[in-house]
Design a protein around this motif. Structure first.
Motif, short mmCIF file in Angstrom:
data_model
loop_
_atom_site.label_atom_id
_atom_site.label_comp_id
_atom_site.label_asym_id
_atom_site.label_seq_id
_atom_site.Cartn_x
_atom_site.Cartn_y
_atom_site.Cartn_z
N GLY A 42 43.34 20.15 39.80
CA GLY A 42 42.94 20.33 41.19
C GLY A 42 43.39 19.19 42.08
O GLY A 42 43.83 19.41 43.22
N VAL A 43 43.28 17.96 41.58
CA VAL A 43 43.73 16.81 42.36
C VAL A 43 45.22 16.90 42.63
O VAL A 43 45.69 16.68 43.76
CB VAL A 43 43.38 15.50 41.62
N VAL A 44 45.99 17.21 41.59
CA VAL A 44 47.45 17.30 41.76
C VAL A 44 47.82 18.46 42.69
O VAL A 44 48.70 18.33 43.55
CB VAL A 44 48.13 17.46 40.38
N ALA A 45 47.12 19.59 42.53
CA ALA A 45 47.45 20.76 43.36
C ALA A 45 47.12 20.51 44.82
O ALA A 45 47.87 20.93 45.73
CB ALA A 45 46.71 21.98 42.84
N LEU A 46 46.01 19.86 45.09
CA LEU A 46 45.56 19.66 46.48
C LEU A 46 46.24 18.47 47.14
O LEU A 46 46.55 18.52 48.34
CB LEU A 46 44.05 19.47 46.52
N LEU A 47 46.47 17.40 46.38
CA LEU A 47 46.96 16.16 46.97
C LEU A 47 48.37 15.79 46.56
O LEU A 47 48.98 14.92 47.17
CB LEU A 47 46.01 15.01 46.60
N GLY A 48 48.88 16.44 45.54
CA GLY A 48 50.23 16.15 45.08
C GLY A 48 50.24 15.14 43.95
O GLY A 48 49.31 14.36 43.77
N ALA A 49 51.34 15.15 43.19
CA ALA A 49 51.49 14.23 42.06
C ALA A 49 52.19 12.96 42.51
O ALA A 49 52.77 12.89 43.59
CB ALA A 49 52.28 14.90 40.94
N LEU A 133 38.72 5.83 45.50
CA LEU A 133 37.36 5.86 44.95
C LEU A 133 36.69 7.19 45.26
O LEU A 133 36.06 7.80 44.37
CB LEU A 133 36.55 4.71 45.53
N ALA A 134 36.83 7.67 46.49
CA ALA A 134 36.21 8.94 46.87
C ALA A 134 36.82 10.11 46.09
O ALA A 134 36.10 11.00 45.62
CB ALA A 134 36.37 9.16 48.37
N ILE A 135 38.15 10.09 45.94
CA ILE A 135 38.81 11.17 45.20
C ILE A 135 38.39 11.14 43.73
O ILE A 135 38.08 12.17 43.13
CB ILE A 135 40.34 11.04 45.31
N GLY A 136 38.35 9.94 43.16
CA GLY A 136 37.95 9.83 41.76
C GLY A 136 36.53 10.29 41.53
O GLY A 136 36.23 10.98 40.54
N ALA A 137 35.63 9.93 42.44
CA ALA A 137 34.23 10.36 42.30
C ALA A 137 34.11 11.87 42.44
O ALA A 137 33.38 12.52 41.68
CB ALA A 137 33.37 9.65 43.34
N ALA A 138 34.83 12.44 43.41
CA ALA A 138 34.79 13.90 43.59
C ALA A 138 35.35 14.63 42.37
O ALA A 138 34.81 15.66 41.95
CB ALA A 138 35.56 14.28 44.84
#
Length: 215
Positions: A42-49, A133-138
């Motif tokens: 989800g992180v990669v899909a939403l924010l990119g690799a 930090l916010a992305i990692g926590a989410a």
């Protein structure tokens, strides 16, 4: 002949009990890893690799840090799953070795930050760090939810410790996920901000999870 009082009492106690499906270690681990995989995807899909990819031409510092977060997430998840199935002789301390290795990252980050002085905490660096930090926590929340659900189905004898370790597992997998997106290779950024997600989620797990799994 009437039943003995003890037999009657036992019959009343067990009369409404229903059989439950036993908790299987493999199922718990598969669920935790699936949640971690979904979060990372989800992180990669939403924010990119990362622009340099995950393996090809990746910086060694990035590879080491990502690997440590992944190992910590796996080790802590295994511990939580075992804690949900209490039995004589169970060892709940294996995750500490992985935590000790991962702790080298924030220690190194603090040392380098102290050498750099105020430049290490400039405005842009702080903003980027807070975003990671916010992305990692989410990205940790799904794993934490899965592990909490596992503990609710089980019978952890130490809910406080189980919640803490569940938070560590979730935070480590969240940091692993954000490492797939974040382009930074600097030890200060990785050691302080990516590791902060693990610390924050450990605190949340230690405070929140015990209230949800007490039995």
């Amino acid at each position: 002949m009437d039943k003995a009082p003890s037999d009657t009492l036992i019959a009343e106690l067990v009369g409404e009990l229903q059989p439950v499906t036993p908790l299987r270690f493999g199922s718990g681990l598969a669920a935790a890893l699936a949640a971690a995989g979904v979060s990372a995807a989800g992180v990669v899909a939403l924010l990119g690799a990362r622009p340099d990819g995950v393996l090809h031409s990746a910086d060694p510092m990035h590879l080491v840090a990502t690997g440590l977060y992944g190992v910590l997430g796996l080790a802590a998840s295994v511990t939580v799953i075992v804690m949900g199935r209490p039995q004589v002789g169970s060892d709940h301390g294996g995750w500490r070795w992985a935590a000790g290795m991962a702790a080298l990252l924030p220690i190194a980050g603090l040392i380098v930050a102290a050498e750099r002085g105020h430049a290490a905490m400039a405005g842009d660096a702080m903003a980027h760090g807070a975003a990671c930090l916010a992305i990692g926590a989410a990205a940790s929340l799904l794993v934490l939810a899965v592990l909490t659900g596992w503990l609710r189905r089980g019978a952890p004898t130490a809910p406080g410790r189980a919640g803490l370790v569940a938070g560590v597992a979730a935070g480590a997998f969240g940091s692993f996920a954000v490492s797939l997106h974040c382009p930074e290779n600097d030890i200060v950024h990785i050691g302080l901000w990516h590791s902060a997600a693990v610390v924050v989620m450990a605190g949340i797990g230690g405070l929140l999870v015990p209230r949800l799994v007490r039995w």
